[in-house]
Design a protein around this motif. Structure first.
Motif, PDB file in Angstrom:
ATOM      1  N   MET A   1       0.848  -1.179   0.000  1.00 61.12           N
ATOM      2  CA  MET A   1       0.000   0.000   0.000  1.00 61.12           C
ATOM      3  C   MET A   1       0.894   1.243   0.000  1.00 61.12           C
ATOM      4  N   ARG A   2       0.734   2.062  -1.011  1.00 64.64           N
ATOM      5  CA  ARG A   2       1.515   3.295  -1.133  1.00 64.64           C
ATOM      6  C   ARG A   2       0.590   4.478  -0.859  1.00 64.64           C
ATOM      7  N   VAL A   3       0.901   5.247   0.172  1.00 62.02           N
ATOM      8  CA  VAL A   3       0.041   6.332   0.629  1.00 62.02           C
ATOM      9  C   VAL A   3       0.722   7.660   0.328  1.00 62.02           C
ATOM     10  N   THR A   4       0.044   8.518  -0.446  1.00 61.02           N
ATOM     11  CA  THR A   4       0.570   9.842  -0.767  1.00 61.02           C
ATOM     12  C   THR A   4      -0.341  10.888  -0.157  1.00 61.02           C
ATOM     13  N   LEU A   5       0.244  11.787   0.613  1.00 63.32           N
ATOM     14  CA  LEU A   5      -0.520  12.863   1.226  1.00 63.32           C
ATOM     15  C   LEU A   5      -0.631  13.998   0.219  1.00 63.32           C
ATOM     16  N   LEU A   6      -1.746  14.021  -0.510  1.00 62.26           N
ATOM     17  CA  LEU A   6      -1.946  15.039  -1.540  1.00 62.26           C
ATOM     18  C   LEU A   6      -2.194  16.411  -0.926  1.00 62.26           C
ATOM     19  N   GLY A   7      -3.001  16.447   0.145  1.00 64.46           N
ATOM     20  CA  GLY A   7      -3.338  17.712   0.782  1.00 64.46           C
ATOM     21  C   GLY A   7      -3.355  17.550   2.285  1.00 64.46           C
ATOM     22  N   THR A   8      -2.605  18.388   2.996  1.00 58.87           N
ATOM     23  CA  THR A   8      -2.483  18.256   4.449  1.00 58.87           C
ATOM     24  C   THR A   8      -2.985  19.492   5.184  1.00 58.87           C
ATOM     25  N   GLY A   9      -3.637  20.412   4.455  1.00 59.08           N
ATOM     26  CA  GLY A   9      -4.094  21.659   5.056  1.00 59.08           C
ATOM     27  C   GLY A   9      -5.567  21.653   5.393  1.00 59.08           C
ATOM     28  N   ASP A  10      -5.969  22.736   6.059  1.00 62.18           N
ATOM     29  CA  ASP A  10      -7.374  22.922   6.404  1.00 62.18           C
ATOM     30  C   ASP A  10      -8.084  23.636   5.262  1.00 62.18           C
TER      31      ASP A  10
ATOM     32  N   GLU B   1       3.985  23.574   1.153  1.00 62.19           N
ATOM     33  CA  GLU B   1       2.567  23.896   1.089  1.00 62.19           C
ATOM     34  C   GLU B   1       1.721  22.821   1.722  1.00 62.19           C
ATOM     35  N   ARG B   2       0.545  23.266   2.125  1.00 63.30           N
ATOM     36  CA  ARG B   2      -0.491  22.379   2.623  1.00 63.30           C
ATOM     37  C   ARG B   2      -1.777  22.767   1.907  1.00 63.30           C
ATOM     38  N   THR B   3      -2.081  22.047   0.831  1.00 60.33           N
ATOM     39  CA  THR B   3      -3.328  22.294   0.124  1.00 60.33           C
ATOM     40  C   THR B   3      -4.459  21.588   0.862  1.00 60.33           C
ATOM     41  N   ARG B   4      -5.680  21.744   0.358  1.00 58.95           N
ATOM     42  CA  ARG B   4      -6.833  21.192   1.065  1.00 58.95           C
ATOM     43  C   ARG B   4      -6.783  19.666   1.088  1.00 58.95           C
ATOM     44  N   PHE B   5      -7.362  19.083   2.144  1.00 63.57           N
ATOM     45  CA  PHE B   5      -7.109  17.692   2.518  1.00 63.57           C
ATOM     46  C   PHE B   5      -7.503  16.673   1.449  1.00 63.57           C
ATOM     47  N   SER B   6      -6.596  15.728   1.219  1.00 60.15           N
ATOM     48  CA  SER B   6      -6.864  14.603   0.327  1.00 60.15           C
ATOM     49  C   SER B   6      -5.730  13.592   0.466  1.00 60.15           C
ATOM     50  N   VAL B   7      -6.069  12.311   0.330  1.00 59.85           N
ATOM     51  CA  VAL B   7      -5.084  11.235   0.445  1.00 59.85           C
ATOM     52  C   VAL B   7      -5.258  10.269  -0.715  1.00 59.85           C
ATOM     53  N   HIS B   8      -4.152   9.868  -1.323  1.00 59.17           N
ATOM     54  CA  HIS B   8      -4.138   8.912  -2.431  1.00 59.17           C
ATOM     55  C   HIS B   8      -3.550   7.606  -1.920  1.00 59.17           C
ATOM     56  N   VAL B   9      -4.306   6.519  -2.089  1.00 62.35           N
ATOM     57  CA  VAL B   9      -3.868   5.205  -1.628  1.00 62.35           C
ATOM     58  C   VAL B   9      -3.781   4.269  -2.831  1.00 62.35           C
TER      59      VAL B   9
ATOM     60  N   THR C   1      -2.540  -4.645  -7.035  1.00 65.85           N
ATOM     61  CA  THR C   1      -3.554  -4.690  -8.093  1.00 65.85           C
ATOM     62  C   THR C   1      -3.416  -3.555  -9.102  1.00 65.85           C
ATOM     63  N   GLY C   2      -2.603  -2.539  -8.755  1.00 65.03           N
ATOM     64  CA  GLY C   2      -2.466  -1.381  -9.632  1.00 65.03           C
ATOM     65  C   GLY C   2      -3.636  -0.425  -9.569  1.00 65.03           C
ATOM     66  N   GLU C   3      -4.518  -0.581  -8.562  1.00 63.98           N
ATOM     67  CA  GLU C   3      -5.681   0.292  -8.411  1.00 63.98           C
ATOM     68  C   GLU C   3      -5.391   1.393  -7.386  1.00 63.98           C
ATOM     69  N   SER C   4      -6.122   2.508  -7.536  1.00 61.15           N
ATOM     70  CA  SER C   4      -5.915   3.646  -6.652  1.00 61.15           C
ATOM     71  C   SER C   4      -7.232   4.111  -6.037  1.00 61.15           C
ATOM     72  N   LEU C   5      -7.153   4.456  -4.757  1.00 65.77           N
ATOM     73  CA  LEU C   5      -8.300   4.920  -3.991  1.00 65.77           C
ATOM     74  C   LEU C   5      -8.017   6.339  -3.508  1.00 65.77           C
TER      75      LEU C   5
ATOM     76  N   THR D   1     -12.911  -2.393  -1.838  1.00 69.43           N
ATOM     77  CA  THR D   1     -12.698  -1.626  -3.061  1.00 69.43           C
ATOM     78  C   THR D   1     -11.203  -1.581  -3.341  1.00 69.43           C
ATOM     79  N   CYS D   2     -10.854  -1.619  -4.596  1.00 72.61           N
ATOM     80  CA  CYS D   2      -9.452  -1.561  -5.019  1.00 72.61           C
ATOM     81  C   CYS D   2      -8.608  -2.638  -4.347  1.00 72.61           C
ATOM     82  N   GLY D   3      -9.197  -3.770  -4.045  1.00 72.76           N
ATOM     83  CA  GLY D   3      -8.480  -4.855  -3.395  1.00 72.76           C
ATOM     84  C   GLY D   3      -8.165  -4.593  -1.939  1.00 72.76           C
ATOM     85  N   LEU D   4      -8.792  -3.587  -1.340  1.00 73.12           N
ATOM     86  CA  LEU D   4      -8.559  -3.216   0.048  1.00 73.12           C
ATOM     87  C   LEU D   4      -9.860  -3.315   0.841  1.00 73.12           C
TER      88      LEU D   4
END
Length: 274
Positions: free
Chosen positions: A1-10, A33-41, A46-50, A139-142
């Motif tokens: 599982m590869r977790v990318t913190l796309l957005g860490t701000g309020d 920067e801290r853009t508005r919150f979002s996480v990519h998993v 499986t090559g799928e992304s959530l 979903t996405c094998g998770l």
């Protein structure tokens, strides 16, 4: 599982538009920067992304971090900084399952799932998949479980994401006060990585109209006002959940500059392999 913190701000992000406070100026100087919150998993098996929450900064985040477009998404609640980026999937994604809770919110008369469906009815690619909180779904094998948290006046959810093959676990508190129900804490417990909402340090509670709440044994508030955790509250929760690693997210630019970019406060673009 590869977790990318796309957005860490309020809701305003850091640096905040038009702000010349020391924290925003330091962020500009360091190109942080801290853009508005979002996480990519990404499920690397499986090559799928959530995608967890659709930030208004969706387009910029995906271009900047060069992550794959999502195969599915989860919306934790209907505040604009977690939902309004969903329109960015127009002409980008062929089919997108969007998972959201099916509980009716007394404030709106709709569940999160119903609000997503009504607000984005024009997106043919989006299929809303209502889910019952505390009941796992795949979903996405998770394996994912939505858990109720406390973010008045609207219903809001955290979530646990587990890889059934490797046992890796990511827990996300969602926007919440420290008063997370015990049943939800049980689901969130023992993560390899915890993303805990921590909008400001506790010493800033004196500036909130209602002050701080949920004081710990040391008298330090664990909730800022009524709807967000303080840094100290988030770290106390991390200890209680026995998180292996913790990153604090949904951070405001009100952190004093000397504290704003110190561990464990996250910044955009961080990547974790679980």
């Amino acid at each position: 599982m590869r977790v990318t913190l796309l957005g860490t701000g309020d809701t305003t992000g850091t640096p905040t538009v038009g702000c010349d406070c020391e924290t925003c100026e330091l962020a500009r100087a360091r190109d942080l920067e801290r853009t508005r919150f979002s996480v990519h998993v990404e499920n690397e098996r499986t090559g799928e992304s959530l995608l967890v929450d659709a930030s208004p900064d969706f387009r910029y985040q995906f271009l900047r971090d060069e992550v794959a477009l999502p195969d599915a998404a989860i919306i934790t609640h209907i505040h604009f900084d977690h939902l309004d980026g969903l329109g960015n999937v127009f002409r980008l994604v062929r089919d997108l399952d969007v998972f959201a809770a099916n509980e009716t919110d007394p404030q709106t008369g709709q569940s999160v799932a119903e609000t997503v469906e009504s607000d984005y009815h024009y997106l043919e690619a989006v299929t809303v998949r209502p889910q019952t909180p505390l009941e796992p779904f795949s979903t996405c094998g998770l394996e994912v479980t939505l858990v109720p948290v406390v973010h008045p006046p609207l219903v809001c959810y955290g979530l646990a994401i587990e890889d059934p093959d490797t046992g890796a676990k990511l827990s996300i508190t969602g926007d919440t006060s420290y008063a997370i129900p015990e049943a939800s804490r049980a689901v969130l417990a023992d993560p390899d990585l915890l993303l805990a909402e921590a909008i400001v340090p506790a010493h800033l509670c004196e500036h909130h109209p209602v002050g701080g709440n949920h004081e710990g044994p040391d008298g330090v508030p664990r909730t800022f006002g009524t709807k967000h955790m303080t840094r100290e509250g988030a770290l106390a929760l991390a200890d209680e959940l026995e998180a292996t690693e913790t990153r604090l997210v949904h951070l405001a630019h009100f952190y004093p500059a000397a504290e704003a970019f110190e561990d464990p406060l996250a910044i955009d673009g961080e990547v974790y392999k679980l």
